[in-house]
Design a protein around this motif. Sequence first.
Motif, PDB file in Angstrom:
ATOM      1  N   ILE A  53       0.862  -1.174   0.000  1.00 34.12           N
ATOM      2  CA  ILE A  53       0.000   0.000   0.000  1.00 34.12           C
ATOM      3  C   ILE A  53       0.899   1.224   0.000  1.00 34.12           C
ATOM      4  O   ILE A  53       1.818   1.321   0.804  1.00 34.12           O
ATOM      5  CB  ILE A  53      -0.908   0.012   1.252  1.00 34.12           C
ATOM      6  CG1 ILE A  53      -1.777  -1.261   1.283  1.00 34.12           C
ATOM      7  CG2 ILE A  53      -1.776   1.262   1.280  1.00 34.12           C
ATOM      8  CD1 ILE A  53      -2.479  -1.476   2.592  1.00 34.12           C
ATOM      9  N   MET A  54       0.654   2.147  -0.912  1.00 31.87           N
ATOM     10  CA  MET A  54       1.505   3.323  -1.036  1.00 31.87           C
ATOM     11  C   MET A  54       0.802   4.551  -0.450  1.00 31.87           C
ATOM     12  O   MET A  54      -0.332   4.851  -0.806  1.00 31.87           O
ATOM     13  CB  MET A  54       1.855   3.590  -2.504  1.00 31.87           C
ATOM     14  CG  MET A  54       2.436   2.405  -3.240  1.00 31.87           C
ATOM     15  SD  MET A  54       4.069   1.926  -2.641  1.00 31.87           S
ATOM     16  CE  MET A  54       5.073   3.267  -3.263  1.00 31.87           C
ATOM     17  N   GLU A  55       1.492   5.240   0.462  1.00 31.32           N
ATOM     18  CA  GLU A  55       0.955   6.457   1.063  1.00 31.32           C
ATOM     19  C   GLU A  55       2.094   7.453   1.261  1.00 31.32           C
ATOM     20  O   GLU A  55       3.268   7.075   1.302  1.00 31.32           O
ATOM     21  CB  GLU A  55       0.299   6.156   2.410  1.00 31.32           C
ATOM     22  CG  GLU A  55      -0.917   5.246   2.333  1.00 31.32           C
ATOM     23  CD  GLU A  55      -1.513   4.972   3.711  1.00 31.32           C
ATOM     24  OE1 GLU A  55      -0.929   5.458   4.708  1.00 31.32           O
ATOM     25  OE2 GLU A  55      -2.523   4.259   3.788  1.00 31.32           O
ATOM     26  N   GLY A  60       5.924  13.952   3.396  1.00 25.07           N
ATOM     27  CA  GLY A  60       5.647  13.923   1.972  1.00 25.07           C
ATOM     28  C   GLY A  60       6.381  12.850   1.203  1.00 25.07           C
ATOM     29  O   GLY A  60       6.275  12.772  -0.024  1.00 25.07           O
ATOM     30  N   ILE A  61       7.125  11.986   1.891  1.00 27.22           N
ATOM     31  CA  ILE A  61       7.850  10.903   1.228  1.00 27.22           C
ATOM     32  C   ILE A  61       6.911   9.717   1.028  1.00 27.22           C
ATOM     33  O   ILE A  61       6.199   9.310   1.943  1.00 27.22           O
ATOM     34  CB  ILE A  61       9.070  10.469   2.056  1.00 27.22           C
ATOM     35  CG1 ILE A  61      10.040  11.643   2.235  1.00 27.22           C
ATOM     36  CG2 ILE A  61       9.779   9.294   1.396  1.00 27.22           C
ATOM     37  CD1 ILE A  61      11.210  11.324   3.135  1.00 27.22           C
ATOM     38  N   VAL A  62       6.906   9.180  -0.181  1.00 26.63           N
ATOM     39  CA  VAL A  62       6.066   8.024  -0.468  1.00 26.63           C
ATOM     40  C   VAL A  62       6.572   6.833   0.340  1.00 26.63           C
ATOM     41  O   VAL A  62       7.755   6.477   0.280  1.00 26.63           O
ATOM     42  CB  VAL A  62       6.091   7.684  -1.972  1.00 26.63           C
ATOM     43  CG1 VAL A  62       5.301   6.403  -2.238  1.00 26.63           C
ATOM     44  CG2 VAL A  62       5.505   8.836  -2.782  1.00 26.63           C
ATOM     45  N   THR A  63       5.686   6.245   1.114  1.00 28.24           N
ATOM     46  CA  THR A  63       6.039   5.116   1.974  1.00 28.24           C
ATOM     47  C   THR A  63       5.143   3.938   1.653  1.00 28.24           C
ATOM     48  O   THR A  63       3.925   4.091   1.530  1.00 28.24           O
ATOM     49  CB  THR A  63       5.885   5.496   3.459  1.00 28.24           C
ATOM     50  OG1 THR A  63       6.661   6.670   3.724  1.00 28.24           O
ATOM     51  CG2 THR A  63       6.349   4.361   4.355  1.00 28.24           C
ATOM     52  N   GLU A  88      11.419   7.816  -5.961  1.00 30.36           N
ATOM     53  CA  GLU A  88      11.910   7.715  -4.579  1.00 30.36           C
ATOM     54  C   GLU A  88      10.800   7.312  -3.609  1.00 30.36           C
ATOM     55  O   GLU A  88       9.709   7.884  -3.629  1.00 30.36           O
ATOM     56  CB  GLU A  88      12.521   9.041  -4.138  1.00 30.36           C
ATOM     57  CG  GLU A  88      13.933   9.270  -4.662  1.00 30.36           C
ATOM     58  CD  GLU A  88      14.626  10.409  -3.931  1.00 30.36           C
ATOM     59  OE1 GLU A  88      13.924  11.207  -3.281  1.00 30.36           O
ATOM     60  OE2 GLU A  88      15.860  10.491  -4.007  1.00 30.36           O
ATOM     61  N   HIS A  89      11.122   6.368  -2.771  1.00 30.77           N
ATOM     62  CA  HIS A  89      10.172   5.918  -1.756  1.00 30.77           C
ATOM     63  C   HIS A  89      10.947   5.166  -0.668  1.00 30.77           C
ATOM     64  O   HIS A  89      12.132   4.876  -0.800  1.00 30.77           O
ATOM     65  CB  HIS A  89       9.119   4.997  -2.370  1.00 30.77           C
ATOM     66  CG  HIS A  89       9.666   3.684  -2.831  1.00 30.77           C
ATOM     67  ND1 HIS A  89      10.457   3.548  -3.963  1.00 30.77           N
ATOM     68  CD2 HIS A  89       9.569   2.423  -2.300  1.00 30.77           C
ATOM     69  CE1 HIS A  89      10.808   2.284  -4.112  1.00 30.77           C
ATOM     70  NE2 HIS A  89      10.298   1.583  -3.116  1.00 30.77           N
ATOM     71  N   LYS A  90      10.264   4.853   0.405  1.00 33.20           N
ATOM     72  CA  LYS A  90      10.813   4.002   1.457  1.00 33.20           C
ATOM     73  C   LYS A  90       9.718   3.059   1.899  1.00 33.20           C
ATOM     74  O   LYS A  90       8.571   3.185   1.457  1.00 33.20           O
ATOM     75  CB  LYS A  90      11.331   4.841   2.643  1.00 33.20           C
ATOM     76  CG  LYS A  90      10.310   5.712   3.331  1.00 33.20           C
ATOM     77  CD  LYS A  90      11.017   6.594   4.364  1.00 33.20           C
ATOM     78  CE  LYS A  90      10.035   7.504   5.083  1.00 33.20           C
ATOM     79  NZ  LYS A  90       9.159   6.754   6.021  1.00 33.20           N
ATOM     80  N   HIS A  91      10.041   2.104   2.749  1.00 31.67           N
ATOM     81  CA  HIS A  91       9.017   1.139   3.127  1.00 31.67           C
ATOM     82  C   HIS A  91       9.099   0.722   4.583  1.00 31.67           C
ATOM     83  O   HIS A  91      10.132   0.888   5.230  1.00 31.67           O
ATOM     84  CB  HIS A  91       9.071  -0.095   2.229  1.00 31.67           C
ATOM     85  CG  HIS A  91      10.459  -0.525   1.856  1.00 31.67           C
ATOM     86  ND1 HIS A  91      11.405  -0.904   2.766  1.00 31.67           N
ATOM     87  CD2 HIS A  91      11.055  -0.634   0.641  1.00 31.67           C
ATOM     88  CE1 HIS A  91      12.515  -1.238   2.152  1.00 31.67           C
ATOM     89  NE2 HIS A  91      12.340  -1.075   0.867  1.00 31.67           N
ATOM     90  N   GLU A  92       7.995   0.164   5.059  1.00 26.13           N
ATOM     91  CA  GLU A  92       7.868  -0.274   6.448  1.00 26.13           C
ATOM     92  C   GLU A  92       8.068  -1.786   6.546  1.00 26.13           C
ATOM     93  O   GLU A  92       7.307  -2.485   7.208  1.00 26.13           O
ATOM     94  CB  GLU A  92       6.500   0.131   7.005  1.00 26.13           C
ATOM     95  CG  GLU A  92       6.375   1.612   7.313  1.00 26.13           C
ATOM     96  CD  GLU A  92       7.365   2.053   8.391  1.00 26.13           C
ATOM     97  OE1 GLU A  92       7.452   1.368   9.429  1.00 26.13           O
ATOM     98  OE2 GLU A  92       8.051   3.064   8.192  1.00 26.13           O
ATOM     99  N   TYR A  93       9.062  -2.270   5.895  1.00 21.78           N
ATOM    100  CA  TYR A  93       9.420  -3.678   5.952  1.00 21.78           C
ATOM    101  C   TYR A  93      10.832  -3.812   5.394  1.00 21.78           C
ATOM    102  O   TYR A  93      11.362  -2.899   4.748  1.00 21.78           O
ATOM    103  CB  TYR A  93       8.453  -4.553   5.149  1.00 21.78           C
ATOM    104  CG  TYR A  93       8.134  -4.009   3.774  1.00 21.78           C
ATOM    105  CD1 TYR A  93       8.997  -4.193   2.696  1.00 21.78           C
ATOM    106  CD2 TYR A  93       6.956  -3.291   3.544  1.00 21.78           C
ATOM    107  CE1 TYR A  93       8.711  -3.682   1.441  1.00 21.78           C
ATOM    108  CE2 TYR A  93       6.662  -2.776   2.298  1.00 21.78           C
ATOM    109  CZ  TYR A  93       7.538  -2.985   1.250  1.00 21.78           C
ATOM    110  OH  TYR A  93       7.246  -2.475   0.007  1.00 21.78           O
ATOM    111  N   LYS A 125      14.288  -0.679   6.689  1.00 20.62           N
ATOM    112  CA  LYS A 125      12.970  -0.058   6.693  1.00 20.62           C
ATOM    113  C   LYS A 125      12.980   1.421   6.353  1.00 20.62           C
ATOM    114  O   LYS A 125      11.954   1.970   5.990  1.00 20.62           O
ATOM    115  CB  LYS A 125      12.320  -0.230   8.074  1.00 20.62           C
ATOM    116  CG  LYS A 125      11.873  -1.639   8.389  1.00 20.62           C
ATOM    117  CD  LYS A 125      11.377  -1.749   9.819  1.00 20.62           C
ATOM    118  CE  LYS A 125      10.246  -0.779  10.092  1.00 20.62           C
ATOM    119  NZ  LYS A 125       9.758  -0.897  11.487  1.00 20.62           N
ATOM    120  N   ASN A 126      14.080   2.079   6.466  1.00 23.72           N
ATOM    121  CA  ASN A 126      14.091   3.533   6.348  1.00 23.72           C
ATOM    122  C   ASN A 126      14.729   4.076   5.080  1.00 23.72           C
ATOM    123  O   ASN A 126      14.583   5.254   4.770  1.00 23.72           O
ATOM    124  CB  ASN A 126      14.841   4.142   7.547  1.00 23.72           C
ATOM    125  CG  ASN A 126      14.211   3.774   8.869  1.00 23.72           C
ATOM    126  OD1 ASN A 126      13.029   3.972   9.060  1.00 23.72           O
ATOM    127  ND2 ASN A 126      14.995   3.214   9.769  1.00 23.72           N
TER     128      ASN A 126
END
Length: 349
Positions: A53-55, A60-63, A88-93, A125-126
């Motif tokens: 899921i992208m938010e 303002g960084i796409v996570t 550019e994005h980052k994720h919670e995993y 994750k970051n």
Amino acid sequence: MRLKSYEELFDVINTRTDIEEHILQTLDNFQKNNKLPLAIPNNKVEGKDRKIIMENDKNGIVTSYPNNEVRINKVAIRRKLKYIPIFEHKHEYIEIVYVLQGSFIQEIKGRQIQMNKGDLCILDKNVVHSSLPLGESDLVVNIILTPEFFDGIFMYLLSDDNNISNFIINSLYSKSKSQNFLKHHVKEGTMIQKILENLLLEYYSPELKSSTAINGYFLILFTELSREISDRSGEHINVEQHKVKEKILKYIREQYKDTTLNEMANYFNFHPSYLSSLIKKEFGKNLKDILLEVRMTEASKLLKNTDMTVENIVHEVGYTNYSHFYKVFKKTYGMTPNQYKTNVIKKEV
């Protein structure tokens, strides 16, 4: 039936998705009309096989976040989309990027990195990253691992002091901003290459897929990777791990009055059993003993430097049972609180 070879695997996962067909159609229209549409429809972008899921976060960084299916299964493997750049994005995993065929360029922390066949990259994750478009012949898989994935049998892996376990420790430490990544080339015919092959064959054989087998492959994969990752790359990770230790100690000093192991684990986003093992390993004692020492130290300071009554000090350092406090204090200092205060005052006079 179970897939038996990489060739069968490629046939299964390398089929164009609806999203990719839409992208190619869009690019074809652009070549004909020299005009791109303003946006790609959301239903095309998300697709049925997307596992995230992208938010936008507060900055303002796409996570990206794992969807409910991935949260339940704790792991997902998906082929990387072709033909379009990933911004550019980052994720919670934790994400593992593995190149099965071809090559592509990804940018991590402002640095362009060429990823060729056999290259594997573990992202925490970051870390903010992006990538240039994959071509028709490029084949790359993204492996998603949630923090919960490292519960259970993976506690045995993470209890080891090696580069991979330290990397995962730092990555799962939710307050960390270190933005680490590890890149490693998997040579053809090696143990790691065979493990990855069997892992993918198992995952993409839905009728016979076994979570036990998948967990086993990951456990062996991380163990073998830890043996191959260079000592030099591990030095940076160990420095970051030292920062985690410092922040754990800082938390204990600030929250010693009423904190518990479960509250600490929740704050640091660690499994309670693992946090307990980490504290024992780093400090040589368990959390209960550390809290006792901190409380006794604070109590002695208050007795020495303030006019507070012993009863008030008992509450101030987090105790509710007077007799228990007196018992612990006497065991620690060899005298009662009142005797301690009297002796300290006499010495100062």
